[in-house]
Design an enzyme around this catalytic site. Sequence first.
Site, PDB file in Angstrom:
ATOM      1  N   TYR A   1       0.914  -1.264   0.053  1.00  0.00           N
ATOM      2  CA  TYR A   1      -0.006  -0.047   0.079  1.00  0.00           C
ATOM      3  C   TYR A   1       0.618   1.325   0.015  1.00  0.00           C
ATOM      4  CZ  TYR A   1      -4.071  -2.973   1.074  1.00  0.00           C
ATOM      5  OH  TYR A   1      -5.227  -3.961   1.219  1.00  0.00           O
TER       6      TYR A   1
ATOM      7  N   LYS B   1       2.614 -15.515   1.690  1.00  0.00           N
ATOM      8  CA  LYS B   1       2.496 -16.231   0.526  1.00  0.00           C
ATOM      9  C   LYS B   1       3.978 -16.634  -0.043  1.00  0.00           C
ATOM     10  CE  LYS B   1      -0.003 -17.709  -3.098  1.00  0.00           C
ATOM     11  NZ  LYS B   1      -0.689 -18.793  -2.967  1.00  0.00           N
TER      12      LYS B   1
ATOM     13  N   ASP C   1      -3.956 -17.848   0.848  1.00  0.00           N
ATOM     14  CA  ASP C   1      -5.199 -18.453   0.312  1.00  0.00           C
ATOM     15  C   ASP C   1      -5.622 -19.414   1.088  1.00  0.00           C
ATOM     16  OD1 ASP C   1      -2.715 -19.486  -0.288  1.00  0.00           O
ATOM     17  OD2 ASP C   1      -3.227 -20.149  -2.254  1.00  0.00           O
TER      18      ASP C   1
ATOM     19  N   ASP D   1      -5.394  -6.666   5.862  1.00  0.00           N
ATOM     20  CA  ASP D   1      -6.747  -6.028   5.567  1.00  0.00           C
ATOM     21  C   ASP D   1      -7.846  -6.782   4.930  1.00  0.00           C
ATOM     22  OD1 ASP D   1      -8.490  -3.818   4.629  1.00  0.00           O
ATOM     23  OD2 ASP D   1      -7.161  -3.354   2.936  1.00  0.00           O
TER      24      ASP D   1
ATOM     25  N   ASP E   1     -11.357  -7.935   7.501  1.00  0.00           N
ATOM     26  CA  ASP E   1     -12.714  -7.729   7.091  1.00  0.00           C
ATOM     27  C   ASP E   1     -13.596  -8.970   6.723  1.00  0.00           C
ATOM     28  OD1 ASP E   1     -12.679  -5.013   6.936  1.00  0.00           O
ATOM     29  OD2 ASP E   1     -12.996  -4.815   4.781  1.00  0.00           O
TER      30      ASP E   1
END
Length: 365
Positions: free
Chosen positions: A144, A190, A222, A246, A250
């Site tokens: 980000y 990952k 994943d 993030d 959520d």
Amino acid sequence: MRRFKIAVLPGDGIGPEVMEGAILVLKAVEKVYDVEFQYRYADVGGAAIDRWGTPLPDETLMVCEESDAILFGSVGGPKWEHLPPDKQPERGALLPLRKHFDFFANLRYGKIYEPLIWASPLKKEVLGSGFDIMVVRELTGGIYFGKPRELKDDFAYDTMIYHKWEIERIAKVAFETASKRRGKVTSVDKSNVLYTSLLWRRTVEEVHRNYMDIELNHLYIDNAAMQLVKNPGQFDVILASNMFGDILSDEMAMITGSLGMLPSASINEERFGLYEPVGGTAPDIAGKGIANPVAQIMSAAMMLKYSFDMDEAYDRIDRAVAKTLDDGLRTRDIYSGKEGEKLVGTMEMASEIAKRVGDNNAQVR
Ligand code: NAD
């Protein structure tokens, strides 16, 4: 007697309503423990734009700087949506606060209290007796913020970069958080594809050597996303980079089924923190006195635990919330209409919780 200064920034919409409820509970805490809170109110967000022409006035920032923690409501709403993005309440207040205080760690928990299991979109068999997860997300680095980044007509790119020191400090927060909970950290990456994840995994393992009493395992992002809906009860603390955290936080909020119950914390290296509900200003119900105050109350509880080291007071508030729910009290967002439930407004819910904070009988579970 211990004394703490709290910067109270109610903000907009339901912010001031639920904040009043949280203060009621903090006052109950003051009666039980040898502690005194000084509440220092300041304008933020749309309320500050209306009064001072800016979402984060200097005076508000000064109040925050001179306090031991920031208790934040929520900011924003339709009234200010016409403003340019950087002048809008959320971007104009929260982002500068995060930057100013270097809040690199974001703590969000997802918890289902047993009486609210029905509100989760997950099946009862999957939920078992519920779950209680804390996502520790790196908040100031990663893809980000990485540079360079560019958007052209026919191509675009972002840069995902992590320095070892950034991973070390967030990993420490995760292990220390786990030591105050059930002692398990699941680090998400990952590393089968990304170099940043290889460094992430290696560094987390290095930091872990100082916390050998904490159990550590690793999951690919994943798989973590799948496990969260398949068997959420397996998690205690989830440690993740900015983007993975993030998304996962959520997903976790969604499977609790009740946004009005979820608090969060953003903290820096000095354990100075900003504590706020996960949800927003809820313009659809603002001003009606029906918002759920639990997210704001538990944000205050997190402040006691993570900035003031008042772990016992945190547990006391958590048990008071659980008992209030066991006793059937419900704000509209968590009301199912079943027998034994009583529909109440924001302040009644808060005062019932405050009452149980002070009541030793209500503390026995
Ligand atoms: P929202 O979280 O405000 O509302 C989504 C839904 O959840 C609404 O139906 C609302 O009524 C409900 N809800 C949220 N909190 C609740 C509570 N405590 N009790 C009962 N119901 C509750 O999200 P939104 O509608 O997307 O955003 C509204 C405004 O809030 C926007 O201006 C947005 O920018 C702002 N916002 C601010 C923050 C923040 O200050 N950190 C975070 C998210 C959104």
